[in-house]
Structure formats: C-alpha cells, structure tokens
Design an enzyme around this catalytic site. Structure first.
Site, PDB file in Angstrom:
ATOM      1  N   MET A 160       6.178   5.388   5.550  1.00 27.38           N
ATOM      2  CA  MET A 160       6.585   4.663   6.749  1.00 27.38           C
ATOM      3  C   MET A 160       8.025   4.165   6.637  1.00 27.38           C
ATOM      4  O   MET A 160       8.779   4.204   7.614  1.00 27.38           O
ATOM      5  CB  MET A 160       5.619   3.499   6.959  1.00 27.38           C
ATOM      6  CG  MET A 160       5.455   3.117   8.387  1.00 27.38           C
ATOM      7  SD  MET A 160       4.704   4.392   9.428  1.00 27.38           S
ATOM      8  CE  MET A 160       2.981   4.003   9.288  1.00 27.38           C
ATOM      9  N   ALA A 179       0.857  -1.187   0.000  1.00 21.78           N
ATOM     10  CA  ALA A 179       0.000   0.000   0.000  1.00 21.78           C
ATOM     11  C   ALA A 179       0.896   1.242   0.000  1.00 21.78           C
ATOM     12  O   ALA A 179       2.080   1.175   0.346  1.00 21.78           O
ATOM     13  CB  ALA A 179      -0.929   0.012   1.212  1.00 21.78           C
ATOM     14  N   PHE A 180       0.322   2.385  -0.385  1.00 19.08           N
ATOM     15  CA  PHE A 180       1.139   3.590  -0.537  1.00 19.08           C
ATOM     16  C   PHE A 180       1.764   4.021   0.780  1.00 19.08           C
ATOM     17  O   PHE A 180       2.750   4.768   0.805  1.00 19.08           O
ATOM     18  CB  PHE A 180       0.309   4.746  -1.131  1.00 19.08           C
ATOM     19  CG  PHE A 180      -0.549   5.483  -0.141  1.00 19.08           C
ATOM     20  CD1 PHE A 180      -0.018   6.542   0.588  1.00 19.08           C
ATOM     21  CD2 PHE A 180      -1.860   5.126   0.072  1.00 19.08           C
ATOM     22  CE1 PHE A 180      -0.792   7.226   1.515  1.00 19.08           C
ATOM     23  CE2 PHE A 180      -2.646   5.804   0.979  1.00 19.08           C
ATOM     24  CZ  PHE A 180      -2.112   6.851   1.713  1.00 19.08           C
ATOM     25  N   LYS A 181       1.227   3.542   1.903  1.00 17.51           N
ATOM     26  CA  LYS A 181       1.742   3.972   3.207  1.00 17.51           C
ATOM     27  C   LYS A 181       3.213   3.587   3.392  1.00 17.51           C
ATOM     28  O   LYS A 181       3.914   4.180   4.199  1.00 17.51           O
ATOM     29  CB  LYS A 181       0.869   3.420   4.316  1.00 17.51           C
ATOM     30  CG  LYS A 181      -0.532   4.028   4.234  1.00 17.51           C
ATOM     31  CD  LYS A 181      -1.351   3.856   5.467  1.00 17.51           C
ATOM     32  CE  LYS A 181      -2.632   4.684   5.400  1.00 17.51           C
ATOM     33  NZ  LYS A 181      -3.577   4.200   4.355  1.00 17.51           N
ATOM     34  N   ASP A 182       3.687   2.608   2.613  1.00 20.95           N
ATOM     35  CA  ASP A 182       5.101   2.232   2.693  1.00 20.95           C
ATOM     36  C   ASP A 182       6.025   3.391   2.309  1.00 20.95           C
ATOM     37  O   ASP A 182       7.137   3.487   2.832  1.00 20.95           O
ATOM     38  CB  ASP A 182       5.392   1.043   1.769  1.00 20.95           C
ATOM     39  CG  ASP A 182       4.810  -0.261   2.298  1.00 20.95           C
ATOM     40  OD1 ASP A 182       4.814  -0.465   3.528  1.00 20.95           O
ATOM     41  OD2 ASP A 182       4.345  -1.075   1.477  1.00 20.95           O
TER      42      ASP A 182
END
Ligand code: PLP
Length: 462
Positions: free
Chosen positions: A116, A110-113
């Site tokens: 993060m 997911a784009f949150k990588d």
C-alpha cells in the site's frame, strides 16, 4: 510490458493503466503478459543490498517505461522511509532450519503496508503528471483499510474513503483508521458486516455514472501493483539464506491469496523456491481446493485470525489462469460456475499444475492459541494469530530445505488473542504508543448505496 486479463476479454494495458484500473472490465484480474526472469547472477547480486535497492531491481522490469529509473528509485525510497526497521523485512531464525520473515514493521503493523505504501507513491506520481484527481473507496475487515489510509493520508489529488463494519474490527485497527487528522481521509463505519461493505463497494464500481463522475479507483488486493510490491521480500529473504545456490520453502498465512501468489511470481522469475504452502484457518476453502480440486465456498466463521476469514479468495484466479495454460475462457467458465453454484471443479491437468508448486494446510482455533504459546516458550517470540497459523502448518510441512514463514502482522495488532494464549498483552511499538490517546473521527453510515454515494459526492466537492 503489457498486462492481460485472466478472463481474456478485456484490453491489454500498460503498467500505469493496470494499476489505476484495478479490476479488468471483463471482471478478470490483470497479470503480466510475460513474466520477466532474472539470471542466477542477478539474483545472487541482491544478497545484502538495502531493501529499497533490491526492490528497484525486482520491480523495474514490470514497470518498464511507466516511470524513469530515478523516479522509481525515489518513489520506492519514500514508500519505505516510514518503516520502523532498517532492514524493512528482517529475517529471524527460530530454529535450525526455521525462519520468520517479519513483515510488520510498516506504519500499520501488517504486511499490507509493503504494497500500500508503494502503490500510494506510484499513484500519486501518476496523478501529478496527469493533473487528475481520484476518489479511492475501499472495504476492509481491518488491515487493508488502515494500510490504505496510512498510504494516502495528506496526498493532494486523492480522497480516500474506507468502509468498515461498525463494531467488528479490533480497537487498534479502528484507531488506525479514525485518528489520522488529514481532510482527505474519511473513515466510514457501516452498520452491517464486512460482506455488506464489500457489496456496496462493488455496487459503486458497477454504477458507471457514479464511477466516472467521482473518478473511482480501487486499491484492494486484486490490484496488480500490490502483488508486485510483495514479490520483493521473497527475493530478499531467500537470497539472505543462500538462494540462488539453495532451494527455500515458504509458508504463507493465506486469505485472498495475494501474498502467496507474489511468491509464485518470484518463482517464475527464477528464484529457487521449492514449495509454497498456503496456511489457512478454519475458513479453509483454499486448503480444500488445493487438496481435492473442488473449490467450494461455505459460510465464513469468525476466527482469531480475522484477516484470513474469507471464502472468495480473489487472487486464486491468477493461479488458475496459469494452471489452465493461460486460457481465459476456461477461467471465465470456472468463475461463472462459482457465481451460479457457489463452487467449481478444477480439471485434473490444472490441479496437477497447481499442486506441483503449491501445498497447503489448515489450523483450527485451539491449535492457533497453542502455537502462539509454544512459539513463545521455545523461541521467545510473541507472534500474531495469523503468523501462528503459518508456523503451525510450517512445522507439519518442514522438509530438508530451510522453511521461511511469513509473519504477516505484529502481535500488538491482535492483543486479545495473544493475551488469551500467553497471558502477555503485547505493547504497541513506541512510535505509535499514543494511538490510544489520539482523538477519533468517524462517520457512521447506513447500509444504503444512495446515501453513501451522496456522502462521497458531498465530501469531495468541498
Ligand atoms: C491480509 C492478511 C493476510 C492474508 O493475506 P492474503 O494476501 O489475503 O492471502 C494474512 N495475515 C494478515 C495479518 C493480513 O492482514
């Protein structure tokens, strides 16, 4: 470079303290005091650069002297080394003027990588310097928790505890949180809803004795460093399509408003983005607020796109701060109204300022599945339900400028919805195809603050 709170009553901080603090002490969110700009020539020079080099040039002015140039370059390189695509954020053409920005090639799909992985490296570097250790506690409905665990697993000086609602995350999401073998990773399945997880997290931050005792740090989506990391791919995508010599529109599947706010920052830095469209599912509080000027929270209704099932869209506060001419008192008043009455009214002037740049649209459940199906039929691409919401809104908003829709997760992360729409169960990328075979490690916990605090104290003292 200094950062100020959207509520105007917390001390201004430098980059490192802003990142380590997360939420400001007055309850507000940190934003840069001045947004640095890039010249047209600097923007044009980004075209074709490796993602890491573009990231360095975009991020550097915000970080100022918190890290040396070579430190920052090194940390960015490490952050994205584990991505499964050499371009990191490849842009795919779907139609004559229609593009998909694939943000799901990171370790948890997911784009949150993007944010993060970088914040993991930056925090670790800061801790190594200071010799301190911290305890990260996060609450998740799925994607944030897995991305945080992936970013902090095995790092010295950090323990990471993630609270997720027992039985309410997808199997892929759960396994991404429960299968890492490192001792500093603690997946906690809480008997309750996501809101309970978030409430207990907030309780822990408000218990100052506990907060200071375990050196609690937050990595939720209000952390400025996360927004900053997401600014980069607006630049790489738009320059690929001819910016700064051409204006580009973008549609962003939206929940907490962090991803789309990163686009607002890119625009303020000088990137010629035309309009930014917030695409929501049936939990459309942001869409209604942008259309009517009334922000009115209701109950959350579960959807095919769970990462956007939200009624309190935290980062919207950052856009309000700018729309109100950076008047912290005005923002504080709105947030007090929200707390006391569950809604607030945006002034006419601020509403006009917001909608000058931001548009919005909403897609219901059946249209989400239909969009997954038609996208496959017309372009051969399998998309996740969040991305489908974006594509659906993008089609309605398409004008003369090229339209980029952000693909926020890999279809294999939400295989049930994709299979329901198309009959095809998307396989996991080969680099994680053994996810279903790895042993899981998780602690079930009650929805009880005291017990949770005790568990955390016990675990970090080992
Ligand atoms: C978090 C998330 C979103 C929403 O992003 P915000 O920054 O919270 O608006 C959309 N899609 C997916 C897959 C997500 O994980």
């Amino acid at each position: 470079m200094r950062y100020v709170s959207t509520r105007g009553a917390a001390p201004a901080l430098g980059f490192e303290d802003t990142m380590m603090t997360g939420l400001a002490r007055d309850g507000g969110l940190y934003v840069p005091e001045d947004v640095p700009t890039m010249s047209a020539a600097d923007i044009a020079a980004l075209a074709g650069l490796p993602y890491e080099e573009a990231a360095f040039r975009v991020i550097r002015p915000f970080v100022a002297d918190a890290f040396t140039e070579s430190e920052l370059q090194d940390l960015i390189a490490r952050a994205y080394a584990g991505f499964g695509h050499p371009a990191r954020a490849p842009l795919k053409q779907l139609g004559p003027n229609q593009f998909l920005l694939e943000l799901f090639h990171g370790p948890t799909l997911a784009f949150k990588d993007f944010a993060m992985q970088l914040i993991g490296q930056l925090m670790q570097a800061a801790l190594q310097r200071s010799g301190e250790r911290i305890t990260i506690v996060g609450a998740t409905s799925g994607d944030t928790g897995s991305a945080a665990i992936e970013a902090f697993r095995g790092l010295p000086n950090v323990d990471v505890f993630i609270l997720y609602p027992h039985g309410r995350v997808s199997e892929v999401q759960r396994r991404q949180m429960t299968t890492p073998v490192e001792d500093n990773v603690h997946a906690l399945a809480l008997h309750g809803h996501f809101d309970d997880c978030q409430a207990r997290l907030k309780d822990m931050f408000n218990d100052h004795e506990f907060r200071d005792g375990v050196r609690l740090a937050g990595v939720n989506s209000i952390n400025w460093a996360r927004v900053l990391a997401q600014v980069v791919y607006y630049f790489t995508a738009a320059t690929t399509l001819g910016a700064p010599h051409r204006t580009i529109d973008v549609t962003v599947p939206t929940g907490n408003f962090g991803d789309i706010f990163a686009g607002c920052i890119a625009r303020r830095m000088g990137l010629p983005l035309g309009r930014l469209y917030a695409a929501t599912n049936q939990n459309d509080v942001v869409n209604r607020a942008l259309k009517s000027g009334l922000y009115q929270a209701t109950d959350v209704t579960p959807s095919y796109s769970p990462s956007m099932d939200i009624q309190v869209s935290s980062n919207f506060e950052r856009a309000l701060f700018d729309a109100y001419g950076r008047d912290g008192n005005a923002v504080r008043q709105l947030m007090d109204d929200m707390r006391d009455h569950g809604q607030f009214k945006i002034s006419q002037g601020a509403h006009e300022a917001l909608t000058e740049v931001l548009g919005s649209g909403m897609t219901l459940e059946s249209a989400t599945l239909q969009r997954i199906q038609t996208t496959l039929a017309e372009t051969g691409e399998l998309v996740c339900p969040h991305t489908a919401v974006g594509l659906d809104v993008a089609e309605r908003k398409a004008g003369d400028a090229p339209m980029i829709t952000l693909a926020t997760a890999h279809p294999a992360k939400f295989p049930d919805a994709v299979e329901e729409a198309t009959g095809i169960r998307p396989p996991l990328p080969s680099r994680m195809s053994d996810l279903y075979d790895r042993p899981e490690r998780v602690t079930e916990v009650e929805n009880d603050l005291g017990a949770l605090q005790q568990l955390i104290r016990d675990r970090i003292s080992k």
